[in-house]
Design an enzyme around this catalytic site. Sequence first.
Site, PDB file in Angstrom:
ATOM      1  N   LYS A 263      28.865 -20.517  -3.141  1.00 56.46           N
ATOM      2  CA  LYS A 263      30.202 -20.481  -2.558  1.00 56.46           C
ATOM      3  C   LYS A 263      30.512 -19.083  -2.023  1.00 56.46           C
ATOM      4  O   LYS A 263      29.974 -18.102  -2.526  1.00 56.46           O
ATOM      5  CB  LYS A 263      31.246 -20.814  -3.632  1.00 56.46           C
TER       6      LYS A 263
ATOM      7  N   ARG B 248      29.610 -34.668  -8.860  1.00 55.64           N
ATOM      8  CA  ARG B 248      29.193 -36.086  -8.794  1.00 55.64           C
ATOM      9  C   ARG B 248      27.869 -36.295  -9.515  1.00 55.64           C
ATOM     10  O   ARG B 248      27.609 -37.378 -10.043  1.00 55.64           O
ATOM     11  CB  ARG B 248      29.178 -36.540  -7.323  1.00 55.64           C
TER      12      ARG B 248
HETATM   13  N1  BES Z   1      34.462 -27.865  -7.717  1.00 59.70           N
HETATM   14  C1  BES Z   1      34.338 -28.083  -6.310  1.00 59.70           C
HETATM   15  C2  BES Z   1      35.596 -28.705  -5.687  1.00 59.70           C
HETATM   16  C3  BES Z   1      36.861 -27.892  -5.766  1.00 59.70           C
HETATM   17  C4  BES Z   1      37.254 -27.130  -4.686  1.00 59.70           C
HETATM   18  C5  BES Z   1      37.690 -27.969  -6.858  1.00 59.70           C
HETATM   19  C6  BES Z   1      38.432 -26.416  -4.734  1.00 59.70           C
HETATM   20  C7  BES Z   1      38.867 -27.254  -6.908  1.00 59.70           C
HETATM   21  C8  BES Z   1      39.251 -26.481  -5.844  1.00 59.70           C
HETATM   22  C9  BES Z   1      33.156 -29.021  -6.026  1.00 59.70           C
HETATM   23  O1  BES Z   1      32.111 -28.944  -6.918  1.00 59.70           O
HETATM   24  C10 BES Z   1      32.641 -28.673  -4.685  1.00 59.70           C
HETATM   25  O2  BES Z   1      32.155 -27.590  -4.542  1.00 59.70           O
HETATM   26  N2  BES Z   1      32.728 -29.604  -3.729  1.00 59.70           N
HETATM   27  C11 BES Z   1      32.249 -29.394  -2.420  1.00 59.70           C
HETATM   28  C12 BES Z   1      31.478 -30.613  -2.012  1.00 59.70           C
HETATM   29  C13 BES Z   1      30.721 -30.445  -0.745  1.00 59.70           C
HETATM   30  C14 BES Z   1      29.602 -29.429  -0.914  1.00 59.70           C
HETATM   31  C15 BES Z   1      30.131 -31.795  -0.327  1.00 59.70           C
HETATM   32  C16 BES Z   1      33.470 -29.184  -1.526  1.00 59.70           C
HETATM   33  O3  BES Z   1      34.493 -29.782  -1.751  1.00 59.70           O
HETATM   34  O4  BES Z   1      33.374 -28.350  -0.617  1.00 59.70           O
HETATM   35 MN    MN Z   2      30.734 -27.401  -6.368  1.00 66.65          MN
END
Ligand code: BES
Ligand code: MN
Length: 492
Positions: free
Chosen positions: A270, A344
């Site tokens: 990230k 997931r």
């Molecule tokens: N934990 C994150 C989602 C999240 C984002 C929770 C902001 C709380 C606040 C999750 O694991 C994630 O990183 N999701 C990605 C999925 C994508 C890579 C398909 C996302 O939402 O960008």
């Molecule tokens: Mn994630």
Amino acid sequence: MSKSISIRVAALTGAAAALTVIYTAENEAPAGAAAAIWAATGLDWEVSASVTSFKGKQGQTLDILGAGGKRLLVLGSGKAGADVPLNGWTDRGGSLLAKLAATRATNIAVIIDEPGASPAAIAELAAGLRLRHYKFDKYKTGQSEDAGDLEITLHVADPAATETAIANRGATVDGTLLARDLINEPANVLGPVEFAARASDLSALGVTVEILEPEALEKLGMGSLLCVAQGSDRPARLVVMQWRGGDPDQAPLAFVGKGVVFDTGGISIKPAASMEDMKGDMGGAAAVTGLMLALASRKAPVNAVGVIGLVENMPSGNAVRPGDIVKAMSGTTIEVINTDAEGRLVLADALWYTQDRFKPRFMINLATLTGAIVVALGHEHAGLFSNNDELSIQLLNAGLSANEKLWRMPLSPTYDKLIESKFADIRNSVGRPAGSITAAQFLQRFVNNVPWAHLDIAGTAFGGGSSDVNTSWAPGFGVALLDRLVRDYYES
Ligand code: BES
Ligand code: MN
Ligand code: ZN
């Protein structure tokens, strides 16, 4: 350390405290038990109200210092005879706590003598007081600015029934506050092992707690959950919490939580901005743990199981890579396209395990799953995805009652098609369009025919700002909602 709050109940007469609180309705003089307390000030109501322009509007305050340092706070309760819903009483409790804290008084009597002030309503007010009082300040060193321990006595018409109602509702508050504590805690302190230890504390309340370590998860074939943990020095845990308060023959209600104690994104790392928020990526697991505490502590007449998957998502020489293919417990093969779509992967095995072992009446999972749900719904509603209309309606209603609101989102075979993979059965990440829906479709692959709902709480688990009942980063979203669902629809 922050001051404590204690709430007691007493009869309507004999209030004796440094600060007394009474309520008056809009454009009305103090009535009932409040009338006598006002009379003791020796002031004329008409004159005082006109001089101070106090009208009794919701949120208005009249602060009076009497002889001998006795202080009287008159609060407006809004339109007389207006039907205040139960969650309006919770908010009233929250705003009352804010007013009390501003006075710096510690010994307080609150006179509650109005139509509508049922034991259940007063229990909500007491809940609001405690929820608003919560602070996560254990890492703030130095002098606290707090006035001291708060002792509040609620003077009510039916003290015995009110006391019972407050204790019952208080169990749910305890669950919400546990969830807040877990989410606010930084990841260096709360790893998978430490989280599991906090969950095992519930055994003191009669919850059976099992902790599965990586060897056991390997034997079960949980290659999906385990691949997320493999980049971290801290090993995964799967925790199973069982509360058996119902008919021994009845299948349990099942609750499943995403417990990523920290989500760096892994190899698909990230950006740095706000990455610290990812200490809250275990908000689903925290809500499930808080709910189990609530059910056990109020001895709910129901069977329930809580399953949480606890992992840390880190990049390292052992981390799972984009392109890797793993096998879930169900036998489904998954191509890992993006290691940041890890929630997931954790839930795939936790969901399959839960329905396979417990054959539950329903299965509800909570997860801070997608950034896309924050784009769609902000911090107002959590996303609800379900294969069952009846369960969905129950959840939507419980959300309105508990003021933890849900908004239903679609599932369909055409969305499901999007998660097909070139090399494996399915892939864990698709494109940007419908990102929350394709995540939900992925989860549904591990559910079979059990009535199931997925709550995407990425926008509601933390960072949504203050409300009447919460000023901390994490509101503990989901505990009150699911406790309400169980109370209203699943207790006979
Ligand atoms: N934990 C994150 C989602 C999240 C984002 C929770 C902001 C709380 C606040 C999750 O694991 C994630 O990183 N999701 C990605 C999925 C994508 C890579 C398909 C996302 O939402 O960008
Ligand atoms: Mn994630
Ligand atoms: Zn995540």
